[in-house]
Enzyme design. Structure first.
Site, PDB file in Angstrom:
ATOM      1  N   HIS A   1       0.828  -1.210   0.000  1.00 35.64           N
ATOM      2  CA  HIS A   1       0.000   0.000   0.000  1.00 35.64           C
ATOM      3  C   HIS A   1       0.867   1.266   0.000  1.00 35.64           C
ATOM      4  O   HIS A   1       0.681   2.161  -0.848  1.00 35.64           O
ATOM      5  CB  HIS A   1      -0.904   0.003   1.238  1.00 35.64           C
ATOM      6  CG  HIS A   1      -1.791   1.198   1.336  1.00 35.64           C
ATOM      7  ND1 HIS A   1      -3.068   1.228   0.828  1.00 35.64           N
ATOM      8  CD2 HIS A   1      -1.588   2.434   1.875  1.00 35.64           C
ATOM      9  CE1 HIS A   1      -3.614   2.406   1.047  1.00 35.64           C
ATOM     10  NE2 HIS A   1      -2.727   3.159   1.690  1.00 35.64           N
ATOM     11  N   GLU A   2       1.818   1.321   0.917  1.00 34.61           N
ATOM     12  CA  GLU A   2       2.638   2.523   1.027  1.00 34.61           C
ATOM     13  C   GLU A   2       3.581   2.674  -0.159  1.00 34.61           C
ATOM     14  O   GLU A   2       3.898   3.794  -0.568  1.00 34.61           O
ATOM     15  CB  GLU A   2       3.436   2.496   2.344  1.00 34.61           C
ATOM     16  CG  GLU A   2       2.583   2.464   3.603  1.00 34.61           C
ATOM     17  CD  GLU A   2       1.571   3.604   3.678  1.00 34.61           C
ATOM     18  OE1 GLU A   2       1.808   4.669   3.066  1.00 34.61           O
ATOM     19  OE2 GLU A   2       0.542   3.432   4.350  1.00 34.61           O
TER      20      GLU A   2
ATOM     21  N   HIS B   1       1.921   4.675  -2.881  1.00 35.17           N
ATOM     22  CA  HIS B   1       2.059   6.122  -2.673  1.00 35.17           C
ATOM     23  C   HIS B   1       3.474   6.580  -3.021  1.00 35.17           C
ATOM     24  O   HIS B   1       3.674   7.584  -3.716  1.00 35.17           O
ATOM     25  CB  HIS B   1       1.783   6.476  -1.207  1.00 35.17           C
ATOM     26  CG  HIS B   1       0.358   6.275  -0.780  1.00 35.17           C
ATOM     27  ND1 HIS B   1      -0.712   6.818  -1.447  1.00 35.17           N
ATOM     28  CD2 HIS B   1      -0.163   5.604   0.295  1.00 35.17           C
ATOM     29  CE1 HIS B   1      -1.840   6.482  -0.821  1.00 35.17           C
ATOM     30  NE2 HIS B   1      -1.527   5.747   0.226  1.00 35.17           N
TER      31      HIS B   1
END
Length: 445
Positions: free
Chosen positions: A18-19, A22
């Site tokens: 997920h990170e 980003h």
């Protein structure tokens, strides 16, 4: 301890994915990333990379974050302002924020693709019983029919047949069902009743279909910690002999006994290490009113006939399409469940927190790679969908603010954003409290 280990492995992997979404898009958009953290709290490990980003591992594995250069958080040198997040165009900021949930959904697609290419084993969808005057009986289905297609989709296993029928139950539509009966393929129109999300697990029962299952020996497999079976003293490997003085012939008979005995005391005799022992077991009442004890079967003590075994397998290209469909179906179901909880149509008791996830992680890992990868895909989708909810502090909350900015032509005031974050924090804490409460209720009754 094993459940905790696999819980940490699963959560850490999904947080990194997920990170990294980003992080990767931020870097591609020219934004300087100050910190990439897996976990919250005081760092237990840190390293600054050649790119100037500080990579951190923190002790609380309930999330992570990517900290970017931003003028709203600190003074920035004139030479670095072009790399600040707040200085980027609206489209770039949307891309950076949306990249986290998108990475989770992409991982799920890749995970399902891997499963479909390698093959997902299962039991052939052969009908064992048909309830008289039921939807299945009215359509013409009979005992021994093997469901091979539902609306043109191949259904080699019961799992695939169930997933093909479930969308029809959302609106109560009919389905074209092809069955193999006595070496001949027949087409039937099966009317599927409209059911709620909470009833989805009972779809086959509501249709009047009882699957033909291999006869499994009544041997206890894994038990749920602090569940009725665990509290009564049953352990993995125990062979059940009698229940209330009646012989237990197979696992299916045992399950039926448990379902009909919710809240009632059952006198059990079982064999452990060659010795007969006895105890009293009290099944708890499940959401649907039936009994359950929190124990699975140990299939290693049984042999499944080769003619009942099948698998779902596709070529690389077809698997890509199926993986996208599977991800979409599970994501939409997750979103509908969340909406159902908000509207009161679905009980919040279905929410699970870290304890439930840890138990499922450990159990799925024990069942093999296929089950564990499937678990990772489902949790990744859930994480992606949750983060897209328009709640301040979540990615969806930021995207909602960007939408308002696009409509107004300018961002909302800083004070309004702060107030929104307070509301978001309250909602997240409420959600976490409910999930933890449900976990503790399941664990301690």
């Amino acid at each position: 301890m094993q459940s905790l280990f696999f819980f940490i492995v699963a959560l850490a992997l999904l947080i990194v994915i997920h990170e990294y979404g980003h992080f990767w898009v931020a870097r591609k958009c020219g934004v300087k990333v100050l910190r990439f953290s897996v976990g919250f709290g005081k760092p237990i490990w840190r390293k600054t990379g050649k790119d100037g980003t500080e990579y951190v591992l923190a002790p609380i594995p309930l999330g992570g974050y990517v900290k970017m250069l931003d003028e709203r958080e600190a003074d920035i040198a004139e030479s670095e302002r072009a790399q600040a997040f707040n200085r980027q165009s609206l489209s770039k900021r949307v891309a950076i924020v949306a990249a986290g949930p998108a990475a989770n959904l992409l991982f799920a697609v890749l995970a399902y693709w891997f499963l479909f290419v390698t093959g997902i084993p299962g039991i052939k969808p052969i009908i064992g019983e048909v309830t008289p005057a039921s939807y299945a009986a009215t359509s013409g289905l009979v005992v021994g029919d093997e469901i091979t297609q539902v609306d043109g989709r191949q259904t080699p296993t019961w799992n695939s047949a169930f997933k093909a029928l479930l969308p029809k139950a959302e609106k109560g539509e009919s389905a074209e069902v092809v069955v193999k009966s006595g070496g001949t393929e027949l087409l039937y129109i099966l009317n599927v009743p409209q059911i709620s999300i909470e009833q989805s697990g009972q779809l086959l029962q509501l249709l009047g279909i009882t699957p033909l299952r291999p006869q499994l020996a009544p041997v206890i497999g894994k038990t749920v910690a602090a569940g009725p079976a665990d509290q009564a003293g049953l352990k993995s490997g125990d062979r059940l002999i009698t229940a209330d003085g009646v012989e237990i012939a197979d696992w299916a008979g045992w399950v039926e006994k448990i379902k009909k005995s919710a809240g009632q005391h059952i006198a059990i005799t079982f064999e452990r290490s060659g010795k007969l022992e006895s105890l009293t077991l009290t099944p708890e009442v499940a959401e649907d009113g039936t009994g359950r004890i929190g124990a699975g079967v140990d299939a290693d003590y049984s042999s499944i006939p080769a003619d009942m075994v099948s698998e779902i397998r596709y070529g690389p290209l077809a698997a890509s399409k199926e993986a996208v469909v599977q991800t979409w179906v599970f994501a939409s179901t997750t979103l509908k469940s969340l909406i159902g909880m908000l509207t009161g149509q679905v009980s919040t008791k279905n929410l699970g927190g870290p304890i439930s996830i840890a138990q499922i992680a450990g159990s799925s890992a024990e069942q093999g790679l296929v089950t564990f990868v499937s678990f990772l895909a489902m949790i990744s989708i859930t994480l992606g969908v949750l983060n897209l909810l328009p709640i301040p502090m979540l990615d969806g909350g930021h995207l909602a603010l960007f939408l308002i900015e696009a409509v107004r032509g300018k961002p909302i005031s800083e004070q309004a954003q702060i107030n929104g974050q307070r509301i978001g924090l309250f909602l997240l804490l409420l959600l976490m409290f409910t999930a933890f409460f449900n976990d503790l209720t399941r664990l301690f009754g």
